[in-house]
Design a protein around this motif. Sequence first.
Motif, mmCIF file in Angstrom:
data_model
loop_
_atom_site.group_PDB
_atom_site.id
_atom_site.type_symbol
_atom_site.label_atom_id
_atom_site.label_comp_id
_atom_site.label_asym_id
_atom_site.label_seq_id
_atom_site.Cartn_x
_atom_site.Cartn_y
_atom_site.Cartn_z
ATOM 1 N N PRO A 263 0.811 -1.214 0.000
ATOM 2 C CA PRO A 263 0.000 0.000 0.000
ATOM 3 C C PRO A 263 0.849 1.270 0.000
ATOM 4 O O PRO A 263 2.060 1.229 0.194
ATOM 5 C CB PRO A 263 -0.789 -0.130 1.308
ATOM 6 C CG PRO A 263 0.167 -0.833 2.217
ATOM 7 C CD PRO A 263 0.890 -1.829 1.338
ATOM 8 N N LYS A 264 0.165 2.390 -0.196
ATOM 9 C CA LYS A 264 0.854 3.674 -0.088
ATOM 10 C C LYS A 264 1.220 3.959 1.370
ATOM 11 O O LYS A 264 2.260 4.554 1.642
ATOM 12 C CB LYS A 264 -0.034 4.789 -0.640
ATOM 13 C CG LYS A 264 -0.263 4.708 -2.150
ATOM 14 C CD LYS A 264 -1.134 5.848 -2.636
ATOM 15 C CE LYS A 264 -1.315 5.768 -4.148
ATOM 16 N NZ LYS A 264 -2.197 6.865 -4.654
ATOM 17 N N VAL A 265 0.334 3.542 2.288
ATOM 18 C CA VAL A 265 0.581 3.749 3.714
ATOM 19 C C VAL A 265 0.278 2.460 4.475
ATOM 20 O O VAL A 265 -0.782 1.869 4.287
ATOM 21 C CB VAL A 265 -0.300 4.891 4.284
ATOM 22 C CG1 VAL A 265 -0.015 5.089 5.775
ATOM 23 C CG2 VAL A 265 -0.072 6.187 3.527
ATOM 24 N N TYR A 266 1.210 2.023 5.309
ATOM 25 C CA TYR A 266 1.003 0.862 6.171
ATOM 26 C C TYR A 266 1.245 1.298 7.607
ATOM 27 O O TYR A 266 2.328 1.781 7.951
ATOM 28 C CB TYR A 266 1.959 -0.279 5.814
ATOM 29 C CG TYR A 266 1.649 -1.574 6.541
ATOM 30 C CD1 TYR A 266 0.740 -2.480 6.003
ATOM 31 C CD2 TYR A 266 2.243 -1.871 7.763
ATOM 32 C CE1 TYR A 266 0.440 -3.670 6.665
ATOM 33 C CE2 TYR A 266 1.944 -3.051 8.430
ATOM 34 C CZ TYR A 266 1.036 -3.944 7.873
ATOM 35 O OH TYR A 266 0.732 -5.110 8.544
ATOM 36 N N ILE A 267 0.212 1.165 8.456
ATOM 37 C CA ILE A 267 0.316 1.559 9.854
ATOM 38 C C ILE A 267 0.284 0.297 10.716
ATOM 39 O O ILE A 267 -0.719 -0.413 10.759
ATOM 40 C CB ILE A 267 -0.826 2.508 10.251
ATOM 41 C CG1 ILE A 267 -0.859 3.718 9.308
ATOM 42 C CG2 ILE A 267 -0.659 2.971 11.697
ATOM 43 C CD1 ILE A 267 -1.970 4.698 9.601
ATOM 44 N N ALA A 268 1.395 0.006 11.375
ATOM 45 C CA ALA A 268 1.524 -1.188 12.218
ATOM 46 C C ALA A 268 1.272 -0.794 13.667
ATOM 47 O O ALA A 268 2.057 -0.045 14.259
ATOM 48 C CB ALA A 268 2.915 -1.796 12.064
ATOM 49 N N SER A 284 5.837 -1.515 1.368
ATOM 50 C CA SER A 284 4.876 -0.415 1.403
ATOM 51 C C SER A 284 5.620 0.909 1.196
ATOM 52 O O SER A 284 6.780 1.053 1.590
ATOM 53 C CB SER A 284 4.156 -0.393 2.759
ATOM 54 O OG SER A 284 3.548 -1.646 3.032
ATOM 55 N N GLU A 285 4.938 1.874 0.583
ATOM 56 C CA GLU A 285 5.599 3.151 0.297
ATOM 57 C C GLU A 285 5.964 3.900 1.581
ATOM 58 O O GLU A 285 7.057 4.430 1.710
ATOM 59 C CB GLU A 285 4.695 4.020 -0.582
ATOM 60 C CG GLU A 285 4.546 3.491 -2.005
ATOM 61 C CD GLU A 285 3.749 4.432 -2.881
ATOM 62 O OE1 GLU A 285 3.663 5.635 -2.560
ATOM 63 O OE2 GLU A 285 3.202 3.963 -3.893
ATOM 64 N N VAL A 286 5.022 3.981 2.519
ATOM 65 C CA VAL A 286 5.261 4.644 3.797
ATOM 66 C C VAL A 286 4.852 3.689 4.918
ATOM 67 O O VAL A 286 3.721 3.204 4.933
ATOM 68 C CB VAL A 286 4.458 5.959 3.924
ATOM 69 C CG1 VAL A 286 4.657 6.579 5.310
ATOM 70 C CG2 VAL A 286 4.877 6.945 2.847
ATOM 71 N N ILE A 287 5.781 3.397 5.826
ATOM 72 C CA ILE A 287 5.498 2.497 6.943
ATOM 73 C C ILE A 287 5.531 3.300 8.238
ATOM 74 O O ILE A 287 6.507 3.992 8.526
ATOM 75 C CB ILE A 287 6.515 1.349 7.016
ATOM 76 C CG1 ILE A 287 6.477 0.511 5.731
ATOM 77 C CG2 ILE A 287 6.239 0.463 8.232
ATOM 78 C CD1 ILE A 287 7.549 -0.559 5.656
ATOM 79 N N ILE A 288 4.449 3.199 9.008
ATOM 80 C CA ILE A 288 4.334 3.903 10.282
ATOM 81 C C ILE A 288 4.173 2.847 11.376
ATOM 82 O O ILE A 288 3.297 1.986 11.281
ATOM 83 C CB ILE A 288 3.119 4.845 10.285
ATOM 84 C CG1 ILE A 288 3.257 5.876 9.158
ATOM 85 C CG2 ILE A 288 2.966 5.529 11.631
ATOM 86 C CD1 ILE A 288 1.977 6.605 8.853
ATOM 87 N N ASP A 303 9.302 4.121 8.351
ATOM 88 C CA ASP A 303 9.682 5.475 7.958
ATOM 89 C C ASP A 303 9.381 6.457 9.088
ATOM 90 O O ASP A 303 10.078 7.463 9.248
ATOM 91 C CB ASP A 303 8.899 5.880 6.697
ATOM 92 C CG ASP A 303 9.195 4.968 5.525
ATOM 93 O OD1 ASP A 303 10.313 5.051 4.987
ATOM 94 O OD2 ASP A 303 8.316 4.160 5.148
ATOM 95 N N TYR A 304 8.317 6.152 9.834
ATOM 96 C CA TYR A 304 7.935 6.957 10.996
ATOM 97 C C TYR A 304 7.671 6.012 12.165
ATOM 98 O O TYR A 304 7.021 4.980 11.991
ATOM 99 C CB TYR A 304 6.671 7.784 10.722
ATOM 100 C CG TYR A 304 6.817 8.791 9.603
ATOM 101 C CD1 TYR A 304 7.262 10.091 9.863
ATOM 102 C CD2 TYR A 304 6.532 8.444 8.288
ATOM 103 C CE1 TYR A 304 7.401 11.012 8.839
ATOM 104 C CE2 TYR A 304 6.678 9.353 7.257
ATOM 105 C CZ TYR A 304 7.110 10.643 7.536
ATOM 106 O OH TYR A 304 7.258 11.555 6.516
ATOM 107 N N GLY A 305 8.170 6.367 13.337
ATOM 108 C CA GLY A 305 7.954 5.515 14.495
ATOM 109 C C GLY A 305 7.483 6.304 15.693
ATOM 110 O O GLY A 305 7.990 7.401 15.963
ATOM 111 N N ILE A 306 6.506 5.772 16.399
ATOM 112 C CA ILE A 306 6.017 6.379 17.625
ATOM 113 C C ILE A 306 6.120 5.344 18.740
ATOM 114 O O ILE A 306 5.547 4.259 18.639
ATOM 115 C CB ILE A 306 4.550 6.836 17.502
ATOM 116 C CG1 ILE A 306 4.399 7.834 16.348
ATOM 117 C CG2 ILE A 306 4.080 7.464 18.795
ATOM 118 C CD1 ILE A 306 2.961 8.269 16.128
#
Length: 345
Positions: A263-268, A284-288, A303-306
């Motif tokens: 996907p364009k965005v994958y939120i785990a 995935s294009e952007v992984i959060i 790509d982004y982590g919280i």
Amino acid sequence: MESKGVLVFAEQKNGKLHKVSFELLGVGRKIAEKLGSELYAAVLGPFGMSCAELIERGADKVFVVEDESAFSLPDEYVFAENLIRLTEEIRPEVFLIGATSLGRSVAPRVAAGLRTGLTADCTDLDVDEDGHLVQIRPAFSENILAQILSDSMPQMATVRYKEFDEAERVPGRTGEIIRLKECGSKNPSLEFIKELESSGFDISSAEVVVSGGSGLRSPEDFRMLEELAVLLGGSVGSSRPMVEAGFIPREHQVGYSGNRVKPKVYIACGISGAPQHLAGMMDSEVIIAINSDPSAPIFNVADYGIVGDIYEIIPQLIERIKKEKAASSSSDAVASILSNGGNNK
């Protein structure tokens, strides 16, 4: 007789081609050009099935084995017997099959019938200096990539769905369509009772996926993820433990033994990042990633982590996204939010 050409199995259901067929044509064309060979497609389906799209997407010849009922069921015996006969006539040097439920079952039967080797679940393919097909697949829990060569013909491999781009369609491209009758094989041990209705859910085509893992406490918590997914125009995914625990149906599973998504965005959400799961979503294009454990492997590919509690972060994320409706895309909206509040890698 010398083996020549690259053959792909174009899978169909009820006369409609599976999209993995177009991906196989894309990679098959590249291999055929390196080998200086033609690209063929094999279709087993009902009479009169339209196959022009296979030509438009790169096949030089399409061999269509027709029967009104023989290929209406995913009967491995019938498909394998006909593919063996057809392959013996065509004598390709390379034969590619999609690693779908049907393909994974048919391919080894065909390989055994042809007395050749088979490399399963390839993620890449190449041709070496000697003209051999280099079959590349993950091994040892996805920790290494094995490069496999075959010394028998045809060189066979199954290829993972969503691994390659679809071949571009060129309207008006010409080629040859050869229609044949099936060889009359029937499976005496198979009795058709009825076809169960499918939910029609296909997470592999979603542009946004919000997945939950072991950080979720109950099945009801997936409603929180669903709200986020709906806001982003996406679908809910899951890691394998949640499926095995009965929290969510198996068609939502992402991973090596589940579905592969790009996907364009994958939120785990609450997913640690086991190799089995990463294999299904790391393109995935952007992984959060949202996880309370700062050492979770998922952060190595994100790509982004919280780092934090998903039960605090996701509701806040939902509210912030509602305020970002004017953003040009889901990925821009999420990236904008996280660049102001998350740990942007």
